[in-house]
Design an enzyme around this catalytic site. Structure first.
Site, PDB file in Angstrom:
ATOM      1  N   TYR A 145       0.981  -1.158   0.053  1.00 27.18           N
ATOM      2  CA  TYR A 145       0.012  -0.042  -0.043  1.00 27.18           C
ATOM      3  C   TYR A 145       0.607   1.196  -0.134  1.00 27.18           C
ATOM      4  O   TYR A 145       0.500   2.512  -0.272  1.00 27.18           O
ATOM      5  CB  TYR A 145      -0.828  -0.027   1.196  1.00 27.18           C
ATOM      6  CG  TYR A 145      -2.029  -1.009   1.159  1.00 27.18           C
ATOM      7  CD1 TYR A 145      -2.238  -1.610   0.005  1.00 27.18           C
ATOM      8  CD2 TYR A 145      -3.120  -0.805   2.219  1.00 27.18           C
ATOM      9  CE1 TYR A 145      -3.231  -2.782  -0.039  1.00 27.18           C
ATOM     10  CE2 TYR A 145      -4.075  -2.001   2.151  1.00 27.18           C
ATOM     11  CZ  TYR A 145      -3.965  -2.899   1.013  1.00 27.18           C
ATOM     12  OH  TYR A 145      -5.049  -3.615   1.057  1.00 27.18           O
ATOM     13  N   LYS A 197       3.148 -15.293   3.270  1.00 30.34           N
ATOM     14  CA  LYS A 197       3.277 -16.154   1.770  1.00 30.34           C
ATOM     15  C   LYS A 197       4.804 -16.479   1.602  1.00 30.34           C
ATOM     16  O   LYS A 197       5.104 -16.146   0.630  1.00 30.34           O
ATOM     17  CB  LYS A 197       2.459 -15.673   0.919  1.00 30.34           C
ATOM     18  CG  LYS A 197       2.295 -16.370  -0.373  1.00 30.34           C
ATOM     19  CD  LYS A 197       1.175 -17.380  -0.188  1.00 30.34           C
ATOM     20  CE  LYS A 197       1.033 -18.248  -1.238  1.00 30.34           C
ATOM     21  NZ  LYS A 197       0.188 -19.451  -1.130  1.00 30.34           N
ATOM     22  N   ASP A 230      -3.070 -18.251   2.679  1.00 28.52           N
ATOM     23  CA  ASP A 230      -4.281 -19.029   2.024  1.00 28.52           C
ATOM     24  C   ASP A 230      -4.827 -20.055   2.951  1.00 28.52           C
ATOM     25  O   ASP A 230      -6.010 -20.175   3.273  1.00 28.52           O
ATOM     26  CB  ASP A 230      -3.867 -19.865   0.617  1.00 28.52           C
ATOM     27  CG  ASP A 230      -2.596 -20.007   0.707  1.00 28.52           C
ATOM     28  OD1 ASP A 230      -1.842 -20.209   1.657  1.00 28.52           O
ATOM     29  OD2 ASP A 230      -2.151 -20.667  -0.476  1.00 28.52           O
ATOM     30  N   ASP A 255      -5.445  -6.793   5.917  1.00 27.48           N
ATOM     31  CA  ASP A 255      -6.610  -5.874   5.483  1.00 27.48           C
ATOM     32  C   ASP A 255      -7.676  -7.049   5.053  1.00 27.48           C
ATOM     33  O   ASP A 255      -8.627  -6.786   5.460  1.00 27.48           O
ATOM     34  CB  ASP A 255      -6.289  -5.072   4.176  1.00 27.48           C
ATOM     35  CG  ASP A 255      -7.625  -4.229   3.797  1.00 27.48           C
ATOM     36  OD1 ASP A 255      -8.417  -4.041   4.499  1.00 27.48           O
ATOM     37  OD2 ASP A 255      -7.367  -3.337   2.711  1.00 27.48           O
ATOM     38  N   ASP A 259     -10.890  -8.311   7.587  1.00 24.71           N
ATOM     39  CA  ASP A 259     -12.399  -8.135   7.126  1.00 24.71           C
ATOM     40  C   ASP A 259     -13.117  -9.628   7.069  1.00 24.71           C
ATOM     41  O   ASP A 259     -14.353  -9.493   7.509  1.00 24.71           O
ATOM     42  CB  ASP A 259     -12.461  -7.594   5.784  1.00 24.71           C
ATOM     43  CG  ASP A 259     -12.092  -6.095   5.921  1.00 24.71           C
ATOM     44  OD1 ASP A 259     -12.306  -5.366   6.826  1.00 24.71           O
ATOM     45  OD2 ASP A 259     -12.104  -5.562   4.509  1.00 24.71           O
TER      46      ASP A 259
END
Length: 383
Positions: A145, A197, A230, A255, A259
């Site tokens: 970001y 990851k 994942d 993020d 959520d």
């Protein structure tokens, strides 16, 4: 001795932001009025889409200055179709700028049932959701970001766009220490689940190595493990209790996962969040104040703005986090959370139906906020 005064900057935001923030302000004003030891001075400032309409800037200089000088910030959600992705000036860059300017690198989002009476509202089966108690600790001002980027239409290679994900060892070290501070606040300490990851990304390999070194060397009492993002996203819907404790992760993954986890209690309107400029020293004799921005996790919901049906609980609980993490006021923070639990339990024990529309009820935003204040007053008088 005169009571200590704290300055609270209030950013009402857009859409339903002003409606739910008003109820949190009512709660904070009640706490202030009933205290002999401290006072809260709350002042409102334009931010987001409403600031664009007034000043052409989502983060006016006066608002930024007020936030920099405040002890804590209470914020409503920002944005809406009026300032969408094609608008020349959008609210979201103002939020990123505010986070960066204040050094708000640590985002804390709890995801649990505010009341067991709400278990039927979760999209997950009761046996899966009962007992879930996790906190997402997300690095907030690094990663993709905030990396360098190129938009489509910019030379060279005008038909390509790219974003760089960059992390340094110090950035990972400091967010890991935040997670460890929170984990250490319970007895026994909460377990930390670091998410990355690392089988694909170089930044994730740096992340995993750094997290392991900090926790092993500095916090040997804390149990921790690692999960690929994942797999973690699968656990959240299949067996979220496997991640009970703290989910520690970087900006993009945090993020998305926060959520996803927020849906577990059945409504986005129930959950608070904090964005901090330092590791929290939880209330104690050695408490050190930490500047923080506190907001509900839901969006501005422009489709229901002005109807008085928004759920203010997430914003009210954000106010409790504000008192605890930035001001060291544990007693009133506990009282607010107790009041919320009691109000949410009322339908289960008295058939009063104190639920907003998102929870199947028809109580309006202000009525629910006033009821929380009523119960809060009783709680503060007893404590």
């Amino acid at each position: 001795m005169s009571p200590k005064t704290f300055q609270i900057a209030v950013l009402p935001g857009d859409g339903i932001g002003p409606e739910v923030v008003a109820q949190a302000v009512r709660v904070l004003e009640t706490v202030s009025e009933l205290s002999q030891d401290f006072k809260l001075e709350l002042k409102k400032y334009p931010f987001g889409g409403n600031a664009i309409d007034q000043f052409g800037d989502p983060l006016p200089a006066a608002t930024l200055k007020a936030c920099q000088e405040a002890d804590a910030i209470l914020m409503g959600s920002i944005g809406g179709p009026k300032w969408g992705v094609t608008a020349p000036v959008r609210p979201e860059p103002g939020l990123l700028k505010l986070r960066k300017a204040l050094g708000l690198y640590a985002n804390i989002r709890p995801a649990n049932l505010a009341s067991e009476s709400l278990v039927s509202y979760s999209p997950l089966r009761p046996d899966i959701v009962q007992g879930v108690n996790l906190i997402v600790v997300r690095e907030l001002i690094g990663g993709v970001y905030f990396g360098t980027r190129k938009e489509q239409g910019v030379a060279p290679n005008e038909d390509t766009a790219w974003d760089n994900m960059i992390y340094s060892v110090p950035e990972v070290e400091r967010i890991t220490r935040v997670a460890a501070q929170i984990a250490s606040s319970t007895n026994p300490p909460m377990e930390i689940h670091s998410v990355d990851k690392a089988n694909v990304l170089a930044t994730s390999r740096l992340w995993r190595k750094t997290v392991s070194e900090i926790l092993t060397n500095e916090y040997p009492e804390i149990k921790f493990d690692h999960h690929y993002v994942d797999a973690a996203s699968m656990f959240i819907v299949q067996n979220p209790k496997k991640l009970n404790g703290i989910i520690l992760t970087e900006n993009l993954f945090g993020d998305i996962l926060s959520d996803q986890a927020s849906v577990i209690p059945g409504s986005l309107g129930l959950l608070p969040s904090a964005s901090l400029a330092g590791a929290p020293s939880l209330p104690s004799d050695n408490f050190k104040p930490t500047l923080g921005l506190y907001e509900p996790i839901h969006g501005s919901a422009p489709d229901i703005a002005g109807q008085g049906i928004a759920n203010p609980i997430g914003t009210i609980l954000s106010a409790a986090m504000l008192l605890r993490y930035s001001l060291g006021l544990e007693r009133p923070a506990d009282a607010i959370e107790e009041a919320v639990r009691k109000v949410l339990d009322l339908p289960a024990i008295g058939g009063l139906g104190l639920r907003t529309k998102d929870l199947g009820g028809n109580v309006d935003t202000e009525t629910l906020g006033r009821k929380v204040v009523e119960v809060l007053i009783s709680a503060l008088h007893r404590s």
